[in-house]
Design a protein around this motif. Structure first.
Motif, PDB file in Angstrom:
ATOM      1  N   ILE A 116      45.224  22.539  38.324  1.00 54.46           N
ATOM      2  CA  ILE A 116      44.545  21.998  37.145  1.00 54.46           C
ATOM      3  C   ILE A 116      43.092  22.455  37.207  1.00 54.46           C
ATOM      4  O   ILE A 116      42.408  22.226  38.207  1.00 54.46           O
ATOM      5  CB  ILE A 116      44.628  20.462  37.114  1.00 54.46           C
ATOM      6  N   VAL A 117      42.651  23.126  36.155  1.00 55.71           N
ATOM      7  CA  VAL A 117      41.281  23.643  36.087  1.00 55.71           C
ATOM      8  C   VAL A 117      40.574  22.937  34.937  1.00 55.71           C
ATOM      9  O   VAL A 117      41.051  22.958  33.797  1.00 55.71           O
ATOM     10  CB  VAL A 117      41.258  25.166  35.850  1.00 55.71           C
ATOM     11  N   ARG A 118      39.444  22.324  35.245  1.00 55.45           N
ATOM     12  CA  ARG A 118      38.651  21.662  34.198  1.00 55.45           C
ATOM     13  C   ARG A 118      37.329  22.384  34.031  1.00 55.45           C
ATOM     14  O   ARG A 118      36.789  22.964  34.987  1.00 55.45           O
ATOM     15  CB  ARG A 118      38.416  20.188  34.554  1.00 55.45           C
ATOM     16  N   ARG A 119      36.823  22.364  32.800  1.00 54.59           N
ATOM     17  CA  ARG A 119      35.568  23.047  32.527  1.00 54.59           C
ATOM     18  C   ARG A 119      34.426  22.372  33.287  1.00 54.59           C
ATOM     19  O   ARG A 119      34.296  21.149  33.327  1.00 54.59           O
ATOM     20  CB  ARG A 119      35.257  23.028  31.030  1.00 54.59           C
ATOM     21  N   GLY A 120      33.592  23.195  33.926  1.00 59.78           N
ATOM     22  CA  GLY A 120      32.443  22.701  34.674  1.00 59.78           C
ATOM     23  C   GLY A 120      31.358  23.744  34.713  1.00 59.78           C
ATOM     24  O   GLY A 120      31.594  24.923  34.403  1.00 59.78           O
ATOM     25  N   PRO A 121      30.146  23.357  35.113  1.00 63.08           N
ATOM     26  CA  PRO A 121      29.016  24.296  35.088  1.00 63.08           C
ATOM     27  C   PRO A 121      29.121  25.420  36.108  1.00 63.08           C
ATOM     28  O   PRO A 121      28.512  26.482  35.935  1.00 63.08           O
ATOM     29  CB  PRO A 121      27.810  23.403  35.388  1.00 63.08           C
ATOM     30  N   ARG A 122      29.905  25.216  37.183  1.00 57.38           N
ATOM     31  CA  ARG A 122      30.066  26.267  38.193  1.00 57.38           C
ATOM     32  C   ARG A 122      31.476  26.207  38.769  1.00 57.38           C
ATOM     33  O   ARG A 122      32.149  25.171  38.703  1.00 57.38           O
ATOM     34  CB  ARG A 122      29.035  26.119  39.316  1.00 57.38           C
ATOM     35  N   SER A 123      31.913  27.317  39.344  1.00 58.67           N
ATOM     36  CA  SER A 123      33.242  27.387  39.924  1.00 58.67           C
ATOM     37  C   SER A 123      33.262  26.671  41.267  1.00 58.67           C
ATOM     38  O   SER A 123      32.464  26.966  42.151  1.00 58.67           O
ATOM     39  CB  SER A 123      33.655  28.849  40.104  1.00 58.67           C
ATOM     40  N   LEU A 169      55.142  13.637  50.848  1.00 58.97           N
ATOM     41  CA  LEU A 169      56.231  14.612  50.835  1.00 58.97           C
ATOM     42  C   LEU A 169      55.745  16.048  50.713  1.00 58.97           C
ATOM     43  O   LEU A 169      56.372  16.967  51.248  1.00 58.97           O
ATOM     44  CB  LEU A 169      57.191  14.321  49.674  1.00 58.97           C
ATOM     45  N   ASP A 170      54.623  16.252  50.003  1.00 58.34           N
ATOM     46  CA  ASP A 170      54.200  17.625  49.720  1.00 58.34           C
ATOM     47  C   ASP A 170      52.872  17.590  48.982  1.00 58.34           C
ATOM     48  O   ASP A 170      52.404  16.521  48.566  1.00 58.34           O
ATOM     49  CB  ASP A 170      55.244  18.323  48.833  1.00 58.34           C
ATOM     50  N   LEU A 171      52.278  18.756  48.824  1.00 61.59           N
ATOM     51  CA  LEU A 171      51.190  18.903  47.868  1.00 61.59           C
ATOM     52  C   LEU A 171      51.763  18.842  46.463  1.00 61.59           C
ATOM     53  O   LEU A 171      52.827  19.416  46.194  1.00 61.59           O
ATOM     54  CB  LEU A 171      50.498  20.256  48.051  1.00 61.59           C
ATOM     55  N   ALA A 172      51.078  18.170  45.574  1.00 59.39           N
ATOM     56  CA  ALA A 172      51.492  18.150  44.166  1.00 59.39           C
ATOM     57  C   ALA A 172      50.732  19.222  43.385  1.00 59.39           C
ATOM     58  O   ALA A 172      51.334  20.059  42.710  1.00 59.39           O
ATOM     59  CB  ALA A 172      51.251  16.781  43.557  1.00 59.39           C
ATOM     60  N   TRP A 173      49.388  19.189  43.446  1.00 63.14           N
ATOM     61  CA  TRP A 173      48.579  20.200  42.762  1.00 63.14           C
ATOM     62  C   TRP A 173      47.190  20.250  43.382  1.00 63.14           C
ATOM     63  O   TRP A 173      46.798  19.377  44.160  1.00 63.14           O
ATOM     64  CB  TRP A 173      48.488  19.915  41.260  1.00 63.14           C
ATOM     65  N   LEU A 174      46.434  21.282  43.021  1.00 63.37           N
ATOM     66  CA  LEU A 174      45.028  21.423  43.384  1.00 63.37           C
ATOM     67  C   LEU A 174      44.197  21.359  42.116  1.00 63.37           C
ATOM     68  O   LEU A 174      44.648  21.781  41.039  1.00 63.37           O
ATOM     69  CB  LEU A 174      44.772  22.753  44.096  1.00 63.37           C
ATOM     70  N   GLU A 175      42.966  20.838  42.234  1.00 65.80           N
ATOM     71  CA  GLU A 175      42.064  20.731  41.087  1.00 65.80           C
ATOM     72  C   GLU A 175      40.803  21.556  41.341  1.00 65.80           C
ATOM     73  O   GLU A 175      40.230  21.521  42.437  1.00 65.80           O
ATOM     74  CB  GLU A 175      41.708  19.263  40.819  1.00 65.80           C
ATOM     75  N   PHE A 176      40.396  22.290  40.308  1.00 63.94           N
ATOM     76  CA  PHE A 176      39.207  23.138  40.360  1.00 63.94           C
ATOM     77  C   PHE A 176      38.355  22.880  39.118  1.00 63.94           C
ATOM     78  O   PHE A 176      38.854  22.406  38.095  1.00 63.94           O
ATOM     79  CB  PHE A 176      39.595  24.622  40.383  1.00 63.94           C
ATOM     80  N   ALA A 177      37.086  23.232  39.220  1.00 62.99           N
ATOM     81  CA  ALA A 177      36.203  23.298  38.052  1.00 62.99           C
ATOM     82  C   ALA A 177      35.832  24.757  37.842  1.00 62.99           C
ATOM     83  O   ALA A 177      35.596  25.496  38.806  1.00 62.99           O
ATOM     84  CB  ALA A 177      34.947  22.461  38.270  1.00 62.99           C
ATOM     85  N   LYS A 178      35.784  25.196  36.572  1.00 64.96           N
ATOM     86  CA  LYS A 178      35.456  26.583  36.233  1.00 64.96           C
ATOM     87  C   LYS A 178      34.648  26.598  34.939  1.00 64.96           C
ATOM     88  O   LYS A 178      34.929  25.831  34.016  1.00 64.96           O
ATOM     89  CB  LYS A 178      36.734  27.396  36.018  1.00 64.96           C
TER      90      LYS A 178
END
Length: 377
Positions: free
Chosen positions: A81-88, A34-43
Motif C-alpha cells: 500500500i503506497v500513500r502520497r507523502g512529501p518524500r519516499s 501467520l505471515d506478512l499481510a502487506w507493507l506500507e510506503f509513502a511516495k
C-alpha cells in the motif's frame, strides 16, 4: 562440522548455538502471527510508483489521488500500500493474525485497542510501534482478493531426465508476475531489543543468526526470522533484521514463479531503463534465487524464487557475517546493494554512524569496526 546440540548441518548453517547464546524464540509469546499481510510506503508520485510497480510485476488493485494498492496473483490482501507523502519512505508492516481473538489478546498485553481498518481493506487491526519506532500492524478479517491467473512456469529437462521434447523454451520478456510478498529487511541500532520485541509479541522465531567476525561473544548482529506455524513449513525468513547506525528500510522481496520468470522479467525492467542493484544469484540464508532492483525513488526491491521452507522444529544456525557470504553463486555484491555507492544514502549512513556512537544504543565503536570489516569482506 559442529556437534553442538540443536544444530542442523547441511540445511542452512554450519553450526548452531553455543551455551547461553540467544535461543532465537520467546518462551511464551503473546500471539503467533501467520505471515506478512502487506507493507506500507509513502511516495510523492503515485503515477511513477504505479508505472514501476507494473513493470516489476504487480497488479493494481486501486489507485486514487492519495493511495495506491498493489497485489500479487495469490489470494489475500494487497502486497503493498503506497500513500502520497512529501518524500519516499518505508512506513511499516502489517502481519496477519491467526484469528481475531489474537488481536484482543495482543491489545490487552500492549495497552492498545482493536481498531477498524479502512473499508478498502476491511477487517480489524492492532497498531503498535516496535522499539525502533517502526509501525507494526497486526490484522485480521481483511477483505480477501480472489486468485489471479498465474504466470506459467517452464517445463525443464534435468540432464538425462527429459520432460520436454519436440518443444522449445522461449520465456517472453515481460513483467515477472509477482505471486506474493515474501519478506522485509530492516536495520536498527537497537537490534537485540527490537528482535526480542518481535519474538515476544508476534511469536516469530529465528532461522539464522549472523555475527561480526571476532565478536561472537558479544552476540548476534543479524537475524533471519520466520513465522512459527508449528508443523506447517513457512518461509526461511519473513522478517530480517540487522544492527546498524540508523533505523533504515533495507529491502523487501516478492516471490515469482521460477528462474525464467525472474530473469526474463529482469530483461524487461532493463529494457525499460530501470536500475539493477545486484543479481542474478542464489542466496545462502534462505537459498532464494534473487534479483535486486531500485525503484524510481531509490528503494530496493527483490524478485525471488525457490526459497527454503522450515517448520518449527529447526533451531537457529549461527555463522559470521561477510559480504562474500551473501550468495552461493552470482556476481559479487555491488557497492550499491551494500550501501557503499557514492550518493545521498551513503552520506546519510556516514552521518548516522557518527551520531550513533554518541547515542544510547547497541551500535558502539567495536560494532562499527565489525561492520566496516563486513563491507570489505
Amino acid at each position: 562440522m559442529s556437534s553442538h546440540r540443536g544444530t542442523h548441518n547441511d540445511l542452512h548453517s554450519e553450526q548452531g548455538a553455543l551455551p547461553a547464546e540467544h535461543p532465537g524464540r520467546a518462551r511464551n509469546p503473546v500471539i503467533k502471527v501467520l505471515d506478512l499481510a502487506w507493507l506500507e510506503f509513502a511516495k510523492p508520485d503515485l503515477v511513477a510508483s504505479e508505472r514501476f510497480a507494473q513493470a516489476f510485476g504487480f497488479t493494481t488493485v486501486s489507485r486514487t489521488a492519495d493511495e495506491l494498492q498493489l497485489r500479487g496473483t495469490d489470494a489475500g490482501a494487497p502486497c503493498v500500500i503506497v500513500r502520497r507523502g512529501p518524500r519516499s519512505r518505508y512506513v511499516g508492516a502489517a502481519f496477519r493474525a491467526a484469528e481475531t481473538t489474537d488481536l484482543v489478546r495482543l491489545a490487552g498485553a500492549t495497552g492498545t485497542n482493536v481498531e477498524m481498518l479502512p473499508e478498502s481493506l476491511g477487517g480489524l487491526t492492532v497498531d503498535l510501534s516496535d522499539p525502533s519506532g517502526v509501525m507494526v500492524r497486526v490484522v485480521a478479517d481483511t477483505h480477501e482478493l480472489a486468485t489471479l491467473p498465474s504466470q506459467p512456469t517452464q517445463v525443464l529437462n534435468f540432464g538425462h531426465d527429459v520432460r520436454r521434447a519436440n518443444a522449445t523454451q522461449r520465456p517472453p520478456h515481460e513483467p515477472a508476475k509477482i505471486q506474493r510478498l515474501g519478506h522485509v529487511v530492516l536495520q536498527t541500532p537497537r537490534y537485540v531489543e527490537t528482535l526480542n520485541w518481535y519474538l515476544e509479541h508476534l511469536g516469530l522465531i529465528v532461522s539464522d543468526f549472523k555475527y561480526f567476525e571476532g565478536q561472537r561473544d558479544r552476540g548476534p548482529t543479524m537475524s533471519f526470522i520466520r513465522c512459527d506455524r508449528g508443523s506447517t513449513p513457512t518461509d526461511h525468513h519473513t522478517l530480517a533484521m540487522m544492527l546498524g547506525p540508523s533505523n533504515r528500510y533495507v529491502h523487501s522481496a516478492y516471490q515469482v514463479g521460477d528462474l525464467d520468470a525472474l530473469a526474463a522479467g529482469g530483461e524487461h525492467l532493463r529494457e525499460l531503463g530501470f536500475y539493477r542493484s545486484w543479481g542474478i544469484g542464489r542466496h545462502i540464508e534462505g537459498s532464494q534465487i534473487f534479483d535486486y532492483w531500485r525503484d524510481p525513488d531509490g528503494l530496493l526491491v527483490e524478485h525471488f524464487a525457490d526459497g527454503d521452507l522450515f517448520d518449527c522444529t529447526l533451531e537457529p544456525g549461527w555463522s559470521p557475517m561477510t559480504a562474500s557470504g551473501l550468495a552461493q553463486w552470482g556476481p559479487p555484491a555491488t557497492k550499491d546493494f551494500l550501501g557503499l555507492a557514492p550518493g545521498r544514502d551513503a552520506l546519510h549512513e556516514l552521518v548516522s554512524m557518527a551520531r550513533s556512537l554518541h547515542d544510547d544504543n547497541e551500535f558502539d565503536l567495536t560494532r562499527l569496526r565489525g561492520l566496516l570489516k563486513v563491507t570489505n569482506s
